[in-house]
Design an enzyme around this catalytic site. Structure first.
Site: not given
Ligand code: PLP
Length: 339
Positions: A82, A184, A220
């Site tokens: 990612r 991200k 989200e």
């Molecule tokens: C915007 C957003 N959505 C979802 C997630 C959840 O992702 P993960 O399960 O990889 O932590 C995160 C955290 O990283 C995030 O910042």
């Protein structure tokens, strides 16, 4: 082994300087070997693209202390992938997956005293990031980049057991339809600070972002992905190019299917059709799962299972994933890096 004077039971999610962090520089087309350093400050050019044009991205993952005292990382290869997708999207050099995982291990080993003991739900949080640095003025990729990882011990999100919280839909978007939502990158988070504040002032834990094109579908839940459990026991989660692909979410989908025999589906989740779900949750590395009590939309609060108690399917998913992360339940092949 060194010991540190920390009251593990009081840990929240806050910065603390630990002993060593990793830093590697990209220059003239390649990454250097990288090193562990004591200094927790960075000295960079005032003209760095990270400061002006948001050329930076980050990751978040955890190291877990097992019952047998060993330490393990949960799916660091997924964070590496990612991170590299984020890097590609904003024209930064990728970090080879082996370099990423090796750097994570170096940082955890160098700060082993800060890995909380087994049994209290606390973990060592790792924050990898890549930033554009060096002298530059125009809007273009930086001449040099830094890849860094620091770590901080953090407490469990829920101290007194899982508790549902309520969310409210936002009129703002966290990402544009074909923008950087799936990466991200820091800009997505800067843009989320104000909508978060608005939601909190109205008495909600955070806001729900709807799809930026039509504002009819859930995208989200704050900085976490959404899932719902239908009345016929399917695990449903939204699909959209502007959602950040949550590693926790894809892990839960696998567990729902392979460990709990549920059907799983990634598809549109309409904000006007919430009554198709008997339970709902927000998922991400920080909390694993936050049960959603209710969602406030168009002046109405839609309550799922309960505003005070976690639903049984959500609880089972949570217990199974946490069991795997702390080494109590056997993980699917390739999910765990132990050392
Ligand atoms: C915007 C957003 N959505 C979802 C997630 C959840 O992702 P993960 O399960 O990889 O932590 C995160 C955290 O990283 C995030 O910042």
């Amino acid at each position: 082994m060194k010991t540190v004077n920390i009251d593990w039971s009081k840990l929240g999610f806050g910065y603390m300087k630990t002993d060593l962090r990793y830093i590697s520089k990209w220059k003239d087309g390649q990454w250097d070997e990288g090193a562990l350093v004591e200094d927790n400050t960075l000295t960079i050019s005032e003209a760095s693209t990270a400061l002006h044009y948001g050329q930076q991205c980050f990751e978040g993952l955890k190291a877990y202390r097992r019952k047998d005292g060993k330490i393990q990382l949960f799916r660091p290869d997924q964070n590496a992938k990612r991170l590299n997708n984020s890097c590609k999207r904003i024209m930064m050099p990728e970090v080879p997956e082996e370099k990423f995982i090796d750097a994570c291990i170096q940082v955890v080993k160098a700060n082993e005293a800060y890995v909380p003991p087994y049994g209290i739900g606390a973990t060592l949080y790792l924050r990898p990031f890549v930033i554009g640095v060096g002298d530059n003025l125009g809007v273009k990729p930086a001449p040099e980049f830094l890849f860094c990882i620091f770590c901080v011990p953090v407490g469990p999100y829920f101290k007194g057991g899982m508790a549902p919280v309520n969310f409210i839909t936002s009129d703002y978007d966290r990402a544009a339809p074909y923008g950087t939502g799936a990466a991200k990158v820091g800009g997505n988070y800067a843009g989320s600070l104000y909508p978060h504040e608005v939601a909190v002032k109205k008495g909600f834990a955070d806001c729900i972002y709807l799809d930026p094109m039509t504002h009819t579908k859930i995208e989200e839940v704050g900085a976490a992905n959404f899932f719902g459990i239908t009345h016929d026991n399917k695990f449903i989660t939204p699909k959209s190019p502007s959602i950040l692909p949550s590693i926790t979410k894809y892990s839960l989908m696998h567990l729902a299917k392979e460990y709990m025999g549920m059907e799983v589906e990634e598809r549109d989740v309409l904000i006007d059709k919430l009554d198709e779900f008997k339970e709902a949750g927000a998922c991400g590395t920080a909390a694993v799962i936050t049960p959603i009590g209710g969602i406030h939309h168009n002046d109405k609060l839609h309550v799922f299972h309960s505003e005070t108690e976690v639903g049984p399917v959500t609880k089972k998913l949570y217990d199974t994933l946490c069991g795997i992360q702390f080494g109590d339940i056997e993980a699917p092949e390739g999910w765990i890096v132990e050392f």
